[in-house]
Design a protein around this motif. Structure first.
Motif, PDB file in Angstrom:
ATOM      1  N   MET A  92      19.089  30.251 -48.008  1.00 20.48           N
ATOM      2  CA  MET A  92      18.451  29.988 -46.717  1.00 20.48           C
ATOM      3  C   MET A  92      17.920  28.560 -46.690  1.00 20.48           C
ATOM      4  SD  MET A  92      15.912  33.288 -46.472  1.00 20.48           S
ATOM      5  CE  MET A  92      16.460  34.943 -46.034  1.00 20.48           C
ATOM      6  N   ARG A 101      13.367  26.567 -43.088  1.00 21.07           N
ATOM      7  CA  ARG A 101      12.815  27.249 -41.908  1.00 21.07           C
ATOM      8  C   ARG A 101      13.202  28.729 -41.892  1.00 21.07           C
ATOM      9  NH1 ARG A 101      16.530  27.861 -37.894  1.00 21.07           N
ATOM     10  NH2 ARG A 101      18.453  26.667 -38.037  1.00 21.07           N
ATOM     11  N   GLU A 102      14.384  29.060 -42.416  1.00 21.67           N
ATOM     12  CA  GLU A 102      14.776  30.465 -42.512  1.00 21.67           C
ATOM     13  C   GLU A 102      13.934  31.190 -43.564  1.00 21.67           C
ATOM     14  OE1 GLU A 102      19.531  30.145 -41.325  1.00 21.67           O
ATOM     15  OE2 GLU A 102      18.893  29.859 -43.404  1.00 21.67           O
ATOM     16  N   GLN A 103      13.595  30.495 -44.641  1.00 19.05           N
ATOM     17  CA  GLN A 103      12.737  31.098 -45.657  1.00 19.05           C
ATOM     18  C   GLN A 103      11.346  31.385 -45.098  1.00 19.05           C
ATOM     19  OE1 GLN A 103      12.733  29.338 -49.614  1.00 19.05           O
ATOM     20  NE2 GLN A 103      14.682  28.334 -49.191  1.00 19.05           N
ATOM     21  N   GLY A 152      11.614  34.381 -43.056  1.00 16.79           N
ATOM     22  CA  GLY A 152      11.846  35.540 -43.913  1.00 16.79           C
ATOM     23  C   GLY A 152      10.606  35.993 -44.635  1.00 16.79           C
ATOM     24  N   GLN A 176      18.898  21.445 -39.250  1.00 20.06           N
ATOM     25  CA  GLN A 176      19.205  22.331 -40.369  1.00 20.06           C
ATOM     26  C   GLN A 176      18.727  21.784 -41.716  1.00 20.06           C
ATOM     27  OE1 GLN A 176      20.687  25.434 -40.116  1.00 20.06           O
ATOM     28  NE2 GLN A 176      20.438  25.140 -37.913  1.00 20.06           N
TER      29      GLN A 176
END
Length: 297
Positions: A129, A132-134, A137, A201
């Motif tokens: 990830m 930002r996805e972490q 999550g 990203q």
């Protein structure tokens, strides 16, 4: 109506001894209540499990099958308290780790080695990830621990510096930058086409690079989020790129690396990141292990 563990233990004892008297003695009880336990169990199961007469006791076909499952259930039941204690202490359970692609180049392997050696009964699930996805999550309790880039919300997250490294310039073999007998400066890069980090990203690296080489974003010919993709584009002669020092382990043919001159020699940071409100005991044990382990550097 369900059967009880006492009935299962009674059945297993009789099935193994093939004698009610010996089974009752093994269970420290008398024979009549043991016989009643087996009768109740057979009523609940809805099948005859034992054949008995005055001379012998034997298992029916249904009893042979049920014996396998009865032993399995008793093993699970007997092990459940110990498992619960281990999970509560953090020495067993599941630890879900999110990691950036760049962190996999050496750092992740050492971290997993440390965890595996100290907590062999903790299962580790991995998910690649971006930072930002972490963060999302961790807040959604989809992962327990992240290997992420700063900055972080200190009220919601705990963090610990895991690794620092230099920022390198990747260039096609034969490029003039690789012939310099010193680190590359921002002035050396004037006018160079750049394979640039995505501002959405790969925001951390984008901001880091622009801070050191302001013209990098203006000279971008491609914008990507993964270091490996950057190196392939450099090998294809599309431009130069800025990558963490750990990317040197990828050894992409046709690509050379040279250090970028920066005010801090190792400006690239990777942090352990976790939600302060996490209720997973395995997370807190893992953090203790990693505080003393070889993964931290």
């Amino acid at each position: 109506m369900a059967f009880t563990l006492e009935q299962l233990r009674g059945f297993v004892a009789v099935a193994e001894e093939l004698h009610f008297g010996r089974a009752a003695e093994r269970l420290s009880m008398t024979q009549p209540p043991l016989s009643r336990q087996i009768q109740k169990l057979e009523r609940v199961v809805g099948a005859q499990l034992l054949e008995r007469d005055n001379r012998r006791v034997g298992l029916t076909a249904a009893g042979e099958v049920f014996l396998v499952e009865a032993r399995r259930l008793l093993t699970l039941a007997d092990g459940a308290p110990e498992l619960a204690r281990r999970v509560s202490s953090g020495s067993s359970g599941v630890l879900r780790i999110g990691f950036t692609a760049a962190s996999a180049y050496g750092v992740l392997g050492r971290l997993l080695d440390d965890l595996g050696a100290a907590l062999p009964d903790v299962d580790v699930d991995l998910a690649e990830m971006v930072t930002r996805e972490q963060v999302a999550g961790l807040l959604a309790e989809e992962i327990d621990l992240g290997l992420a880039r700063p900055p972080f919300d200190a009220e919601r997250f705990g963090s610990r510096l895991l690794h620092r490294e230099s920022l390198l310039v990747a260039a096609p073999l034969g490029h003039r930058l690789l012939a310099l007998d010193r680190p590359v400066t921002a002035a050396d890069l004037a006018g160079e086409p750049v394979v640039m980090h995505s501002p959405t990203q790969a925001r951390y690296f984008y901001d880091l690079v622009v801070g050191f080489v302001p013209a990098a974003s203006e000279n971008a010919v491609h914008t990507v989020s993964q270091v490996l993709t950057m190196l392939w584009l450099v090998a294809a002669g599309r431009g130069i790129a800025f990558v963490p020092e750990s990317a040197a382990g990828l050894t992409i043919a046709g690509v050379g690396l040279v250090r970028l001159e920066t005010p801090v020699r190792e400006p690239v940071e990777l942090h352990l990141l976790w939600a302060r409100e996490s209720k997973n005991p395995a997370l807190w044990r893992a953090l203790d292990v990693l505080a003393d382990g070889q993964a931290l550097s």
